[in-house]
Design an enzyme around this catalytic site. Structure first.
Site, PDB file in Angstrom:
ATOM      1  N   HIS A 157       0.835  -1.224   0.000  1.00  0.00           N
ATOM      2  CA  HIS A 157       0.000   0.000   0.000  1.00  0.00           C
ATOM      3  C   HIS A 157       0.866   1.268   0.000  1.00  0.00           C
ATOM      4  O   HIS A 157       0.437   2.308   0.471  1.00  0.00           O
ATOM      5  CB  HIS A 157      -0.941   0.040   1.209  1.00  0.00           C
ATOM      6  CG  HIS A 157      -1.672  -1.243   1.454  1.00  0.00           C
ATOM      7  ND1 HIS A 157      -2.924  -1.500   0.950  1.00  0.00           N
ATOM      8  CD2 HIS A 157      -1.314  -2.364   2.129  1.00  0.00           C
ATOM      9  CE1 HIS A 157      -3.308  -2.717   1.322  1.00  0.00           C
ATOM     10  NE2 HIS A 157      -2.344  -3.264   2.030  1.00  0.00           N
ATOM     11  N   SER A 278      14.644  21.881 -16.615  1.00  0.00           N
ATOM     12  CA  SER A 278      13.456  22.679 -16.854  1.00  0.00           C
ATOM     13  C   SER A 278      13.864  23.987 -17.519  1.00  0.00           C
ATOM     14  O   SER A 278      14.940  24.513 -17.260  1.00  0.00           O
ATOM     15  CB  SER A 278      12.772  22.972 -15.518  1.00  0.00           C
ATOM     16  OG  SER A 278      11.969  24.122 -15.609  1.00  0.00           O
TER      17      SER A 278
END
Ligand code: ARG
Length: 460
Positions: A157, A278
């Site tokens: 999980h 970026s």
């Protein structure tokens, strides 16, 4: 441009229609296979005395010349030059050897010809893909070997569950890819069947020798039913299915690489050569290769659904719809090949942040199961032990303590059977050592699994 079927028509084809039906822009990828298939077919026609030796030699010579020019990059195929690659080859052959080129197509149809080309192409690519999978497995195995002993949190999980060895995690992928390789190997048996000789749909009245063609082209089997051979594409569907599963595995690994290289995890650092920056944020280093592999998984699933849908309502035998099988096939092959290559390079070059991985197992309660197991060995049922340790976790949370910081007297206050040994098993390393069942994460078992992996890689 002359049509292979022009004789029955009084009018020329509509221009938009002509462009619409053309497959040359993509099936030119099959040029080499089309030529090799045609050479074998011609040799068979000669051997069976369907054409004369002189005719055979002339046609084979012409085809070989075209092949040579292709290999030397002297031939360009411009779209609009022909309807498809089969017509293109026949036109080119006619330019070279004249009208005798018209004998090439005896006892053959484009229907069995395209099925042949695709099978030849796929056989080749499946071998390449198996090799690429093997290289990726090797990168995983070597990285697992180099980092033996590095501890990380194991998750369920996406919550810390139990400590494991990082190598164990990597080897999980090794065995996933082993099954992917197996699927490729297995489906290849069904690709490796010669369809040529089925002609349009019903077979042929010429005394052909299909076994001869199969052996010339290196096929292990010959199709049993002419209708089936020209009209099914299940061999491509099998490949697309196996590819979808393989991409799913690559995508899961990509997802973990993306998570692990985030600041929150900081388990690994990817090599600069597999990242980009970026245009606005100067500090950024993005895991683009992994993101795009994850992203391209969608296109490979799409290719499978595309072909399944295209095929689902086609009556026997060949239908022109089936021309649409090639782009999803080619796209899947190139996506897989690049993704596999980049993934193995990325794994090979990434840096492992051993300290951060180990540190994140501290104070995460991930050895709670060890305590429960300990009490079971002292005679409690697993349910009793589970409940009791659950209470200990609450106690730690309320008192801001880690499980591993508990003292012996604190342990004893929960159950009298706790003794010094219990303190020992709370360490991640002991928890890992204890998982010594076959396939478990103990150092001994992981070493065994790496050993087995080495044998697997040497075998094939
Ligand atoms: N371009 C066709 C395809 O890819 C080749 C077979 C054409 N056969 C035909 N009868 N029109 O499927």
């Amino acid at each position: 441009m002359e049509k292979l079927w022009g004789g029955r028509f009084k009018k020329d084809i509509n221009k938009e229609m002509e462009e619409f039906i053309s497959s040359l822009s993509f099936d030119k990828k099959l040029l080499k296979h089309d030529l090799l298939g045609s050479i074998a077919h011609t040799q068979m026609l000669g051997k069976c005395k369907i054409i004369t030796k002189v005719e055979e030699d002339k046609i084979v010579e012409g085809l070989k010349q075209i092949l040579k020019e292709v290999q030397e990059n002297k031939l360009e195929i411009a779209s609009g030059e022909a309807e498809d690659i089969h017509s293109w080859v026949e036109n080119k052959l006619k330019e070279k050897i004249g009208a005798i080129a018209g004998k090439l197509h005896i006892a053959r149809s484009r229907n069995d010809q395209i099925a042949l080309d695709e099978r030849m192409y796929l056989k080749e690519e499946v071998l390449k893909i198996q090799d690429l999978i093997k290289n990726l497995q090797k990168s995983l195995m070597l990285t697992a070997q180099k980092n033996l002993g590095v501890i990380m949190p194991g998750y369920t999980h996406l919550q810390h569950a139990q400590p494991i060895l990082f190598s164990h995690h990597l080897m999980a992928y090794f065995y996933m890819f082993e099954r992917d390789k197996g699927r490729m190997q297995d489906l290849n048996k069904r690709v490796d069947v010669l369809p040529l000789g089925s002609a349009a749909l019903a077979g042929t009245s010429f005394p052909i020798d299909r076994e001869f063609v199969a052996s010339q082209l290196g096929f292990s089997g010959i199709s049993e039913n002419s209708l089936d051979a020209v009209s099914d594409r299940d061999f491509i569907l099998e490949f697309l299915s196996a590819s979808a599963i393989l991409m799913m595995h690559l995508s899961r690994l990509s997802e973990e690489i993306i998570l692990w290289s985030s600041k929150e995890f900081n388990f690994i650092e990817l090599d600069d050569s597999f990242c980009t920056g970026s245009s606005i944020m100067p500090q950024k280093k993005n895991p683009d290769a992994a993101e795009l592999i994850r992203g391209k998984t969608g296109r490979v699933y799409g290719n499978l659904i595309n072909l399944l849908t295209m095929m689902k309502a086609l009556p026997l035998a060949y239908n022109h719809d089936m021309q649409e099988d090639k782009e999803p096939l080619f796209d899947t092959v190139s996506t897989l090949e690049t993704s596999l290559f980049l993934m193995s390079k990325m794994i090979e070059t990434m840096k492992i942040n051993k300290e951060k991985m180990e540190k994140s197992t501290k104070g995460d309660f991930s050895t709670a199961t060890e305590l429960a197991d300990y009490l079971v060995k002292k005679g409690l049922t697993f349910r009793e032990a589970h409940k009791l340790v659950g209470g200990m976790v609450i106690y730690c949370l309320e008192n801001k303590k880690n499980l591993e910081d508990l003292t012996l007297s604190e342990l004893k206050s929960f159950h009298k059977n706790f003794n010094k040994k219990a303190l020992e098993i709370l360490k991640p390393q002991s928890a890992i050592d204890a998982k010594d069942s076959i396939g478990g994460t103990s150092l001994k078992r992981v070493k065994e699994s790496i050993q087995k992996a080495k044998q697997i890689l040497e075998e094939k």
